[in-house]
Enzyme design. Structure first.
Site, PDB file in Angstrom:
ATOM      1  N   ASN A 100       0.875  -1.178   0.000  1.00  0.00           N
ATOM      2  CA  ASN A 100       0.000   0.000   0.000  1.00  0.00           C
ATOM      3  C   ASN A 100       0.907   1.221   0.000  1.00  0.00           C
ATOM      4  O   ASN A 100       1.788   1.327   0.839  1.00  0.00           O
ATOM      5  CB  ASN A 100      -0.871  -0.033   1.264  1.00  0.00           C
ATOM      6  CG  ASN A 100      -1.622   1.270   1.489  1.00  0.00           C
ATOM      7  OD1 ASN A 100      -1.912   2.000   0.543  1.00  0.00           O
ATOM      8  ND2 ASN A 100      -1.947   1.560   2.731  1.00  0.00           N
ATOM      9  N   GLU A 492     -20.552  21.292   1.554  1.00  0.00           N
ATOM     10  CA  GLU A 492     -20.589  19.895   1.972  1.00  0.00           C
ATOM     11  C   GLU A 492     -21.754  19.147   1.302  1.00  0.00           C
ATOM     12  O   GLU A 492     -21.598  18.013   0.855  1.00  0.00           O
ATOM     13  CB  GLU A 492     -20.676  19.823   3.511  1.00  0.00           C
ATOM     14  CG  GLU A 492     -20.822  18.452   4.122  1.00  0.00           C
ATOM     15  CD  GLU A 492     -19.700  17.479   3.772  1.00  0.00           C
ATOM     16  OE1 GLU A 492     -18.697  17.873   3.175  1.00  0.00           O
ATOM     17  OE2 GLU A 492     -19.885  16.288   4.075  1.00  0.00           O
ATOM     18  N   LYS A 496     -21.353  15.887  -1.150  1.00  0.00           N
ATOM     19  CA  LYS A 496     -22.026  14.602  -0.906  1.00  0.00           C
ATOM     20  C   LYS A 496     -22.739  14.131  -2.174  1.00  0.00           C
ATOM     21  O   LYS A 496     -22.679  12.965  -2.540  1.00  0.00           O
ATOM     22  CB  LYS A 496     -23.059  14.701   0.227  1.00  0.00           C
ATOM     23  CG  LYS A 496     -22.557  14.835   1.621  1.00  0.00           C
ATOM     24  CD  LYS A 496     -21.927  13.591   2.192  1.00  0.00           C
ATOM     25  CE  LYS A 496     -20.463  13.512   1.881  1.00  0.00           C
ATOM     26  NZ  LYS A 496     -19.541  14.118   2.807  1.00  0.00           N
ATOM     27  N   HIS A 515     -22.670  36.659  -9.051  1.00  0.00           N
ATOM     28  CA  HIS A 515     -21.424  37.026  -9.726  1.00  0.00           C
ATOM     29  C   HIS A 515     -20.982  35.941 -10.707  1.00  0.00           C
ATOM     30  O   HIS A 515     -19.797  35.830 -11.005  1.00  0.00           O
ATOM     31  CB  HIS A 515     -20.336  37.303  -8.690  1.00  0.00           C
ATOM     32  CG  HIS A 515     -20.739  38.393  -7.745  1.00  0.00           C
ATOM     33  ND1 HIS A 515     -20.645  39.728  -8.068  1.00  0.00           N
ATOM     34  CD2 HIS A 515     -21.313  38.341  -6.520  1.00  0.00           C
ATOM     35  CE1 HIS A 515     -21.120  40.450  -7.060  1.00  0.00           C
ATOM     36  NE2 HIS A 515     -21.532  39.625  -6.112  1.00  0.00           N
TER      37      HIS A 515
END
Ligand code: F6R
Length: 619
Positions: A100, A492, A496, A515
């Site tokens: 890994n 957020e 999601k 804007h």
């Protein structure tokens, strides 16, 4: 990113390896594989796709043995394929390993090894490591006449000296079947200590139910595992005594229970996780927060004149809420930096600057690197972290744990609300060290104490959210708009939706949309307005009307009983009313549920979205 497991002991290795890979699958799910030693060879089974596909292959072609390693992959070098899947073989099959991390100098190693006659069959960086161990093993064998454990260790050590980059490694040797050598630099590895058996895993979740005794490997540590014996050493300083910790997690933490998906389970855990984040940390008498883990004296804490919050993704969004909270209540200037940027920037920081790394996993490579960079400069560097024993938690000078329990769904939910809860505790703590009054501190505490119940009530919007999801699931562009404390919540909510339903979504401060983004508004582009009652409620309502006037559908997240919003918006999802500065905690709930249901309706894999992995341990 990529998960590793290993087992040595009296059990059939395959059972632990497979179960462990299932539990680590959130770290990567492009392919999976295992290798198990028998008396004269190492049997490898690997397959592109999920761990369940590997399980199917093992039903057809079982392997038996008591020593083995396994891997679940998030592809970095080489496309997902059976060939590129781990484990990888070195030399003529003398060694097999799983890895890994990223080997940055793999192409020069590859050229050198090809020059020595080694034949590469994959596109991975890992294969260079496998051949390099085999090469050093062969070299060592020329000097000694017998293959020993010591010789294998020497070959691994010589290999590690040549690697640039990050690794968590577990290596098997064909001619010494009862031996695993594990090593770490930059990618996490945990050893489980059982009775006469040892386990290896990228995090502690595979160990639950097998042992609660664990050893966290640090960078440049090497573990030599043989039946009934664990030798631990540091690359530079040699042999060391393992420091054994007891795991607090139990099986229920990682079971799905009655839920269909981990994401839903974790959304519903939030009243409890918020209580966990608050437990023992509210001091009614002093009207402040108790944060013993900061490990700094009151004098040191009072000297702080600037706070830098660094994180990635959802944790960065939590940091933005933290900025608003700390600046409002503690009056300390706060900056929120993407860890991936901070690690290569050199902003001026004085010895009065305090750094907080915010991270669920405690393993995000950029956050770890940014934190190390700040530590190198002598700054007090703390962590707001969920995973106990993770790299960031261990390397920080101190910090605050979330105590949210394992977050397994790739999309972060409960970690976000726990991070915001901890950041609100910090705001209270620093506020009360400065000018926040006793009465204001007590009100803050009372409001926080009410939050688990408020979250519980916010979850009652579930059916309403489901209905809204059904109406909008076919749309391909969304805007998420909020102001002040709810601007980070808009970011957020958009993240999601993007990550689990693959819909384009943008989060913006509601007023800023004039804007530019307002040009996107049309009948096919719903805007999710986060508009609970607040000091700027009427301003956000005006922004909402501007979108309505241009024919854009509006979904509003509003306080219970808000009729005004109901008249303007096409759909309203109600949440309980809370103080403005705690609104992100309740407003996040319907947005998490909305993305969950839209993703389900679009047939997406909610817990394992494409291209993503839970813990981003590569740069
Ligand atoms: C989004 C998500 C990611 C993580 C980010 C940081 O739902 O899960 O954006 O928030 O990768 O991860 P941690 O918090 O583990 O450092």
């Amino acid at each position: 990113m990529c998960g590793i497991v290993g087992y040595i002991g009296p059990r059939e290795a395959t059972q632990f390896l497979l179960e462990g890979l299932h539990r680590l699958e959130y770290r990567g799910y492009d392919s999976a594989g295992i290798a198990v030693t028998s008396t004269d060879n190492i049997k490898v089974r690997k397959k592109v796709g999920r761990v369940s596909e590997l399980a199917g292959l093992l039903d057809e072609q079982p392997v038996a043995g008591h020593t083995g390693i396994g891997h679940t992959r998030w592809a970095t070098h080489g496309a997902p394929s059976d060939t590129n899947s781990h484990p990888h073989t070195g030399g003529n099959g003398e060694i097999v390993l799983v890895h890994n991390g990223v080997i940055e100098n793999y192409s020069s190693l590859r050229k050198q090894l090809q020059g020595l006659g080694y034949v590469f069959t994959t596109d991975t960086d890992t294969e260079a490591v496998a051949h390099l161990v085999a090469h050093h093993l062969e070299e060592q064998l020329k000097l000694e006449d017998e293959l020993t454990e010591e010789l294998c260790l020497r070959a691994v050590k010589l290999t590690l000296l040549k690697l640039k980059g990050t690794y968590g490694l577990a290596v098997l040797f064909r001619d010494i079947p009862d031996l695993i050598i594990a090593a770490r630099n930059g990618s996490p590895l945990v050893l489980g200590v059982g009775k006469g058996e040892y386990f290896i895993a990228s995090d502690a979740s595979p160990l639950i139910g097998y042992t609660d005794q664990v050893v966290y490997l640090s960078d440049h540590e090497i573990a030599v595992l043989t039946p009934g014996k664990l030798d631990l050493m540091h690359r530079d300083t040699g042999s060391m005594a393992p420091s054994i910790h007891t795991l607090a997690q139990v099986s229920a933490d990682i079971d799905l229970g009655d839920y269909e998906h981990y994401m839903l389970k974790e959304i519903y855990e939030q009243p409890q996780t918020m209580e966990n984040a608050l437990r023992g940390r509210l001091d009614d008498d002093e009207a402040t927060a108790k944060l013993g883990g900061l490990n700094l004296s009151p004098q040191e804490l009072r000297r702080v004149d600037r706070i830098v919050l660094t994180a990635c993704g959802t944790s960065w969004h939590a940091g933005l809420v933290g900025e608003y909270l700390i600046e409002e209540f503690a009056r300390i200037p706060v900056e929120v930096e993407y860890a991936s940027e901070l690690r290569y920037r050199n902003p001026p920081m004085s010895d009065r600057t305090m750094i907080f790394a915010i991270t669920q996993s405690g393993e995000t490579a950029d956050t770890l690197a940014a934190m190390r960079e700040c530590k190198r400069k002598g700054l007090p560097t703390l962590a707001i972290c969920n995973v106990v024993g993770s790299s960031i938690a261990r390397e920080a000078h101190g910090g605050v744990y979330l105590h949210a329990g394992p977050e397994i769904g790739v999309a972060s939910t409960k970690a976000f609300t726990s991070q915001v809860t901890v950041l609100s505790l910090l705001a209270l703590f620093f506020g009360r060290m400065r000018h926040l009054s006793y009465g204001a501190g007590q009100r803050f505490i009372r409001n926080l104490q009410e939050m688990p119940e408020k979250i519980h009530r916010a979850l009652e919007c579930h059916e309403a959210v489901k209905a809204v999801a059904e109406r909008y699931a076919s749309m391909n562009n969304f805007l998420y708009l909020g102001r002040h404390y709810n601007f980070p919540v808009a970011l957020e909510g958009a993240l999601k939706l993007k990550e689990i339903s693959y819909i384009h979504a943008e989060g913006y401060p509601a007023a800023e949309m004039k804007h530019g983004p307002i040009a996107l508004v049309d009948q096919q582009t719903p805007s999710v307005f986060i508009v609970p009652r607040s000091g700027i409620y009427s301003k956000v309502l005006s922004n909402l009307e501007e979108v309505k006037a241009r024919g854009g559908p509006v979904i509003a997240i509003a306080c219970e009983g808000d009729e005004k919003v109901a008249q303007l918006a096409d759909d309203v999802i109600y949440i309980p009313e809370v103080e403005e500065y705690l609104q992100p905690l309740v407003c996040a709930i319907p947005l998490q549920l909305l993305s969950y249901h839209i993703a389900l309706l679009r047939g997406c894999n909610v817990d394992r979205p494409r291209n993503l992995a839970k813990s981003v341990t590569v740069e």
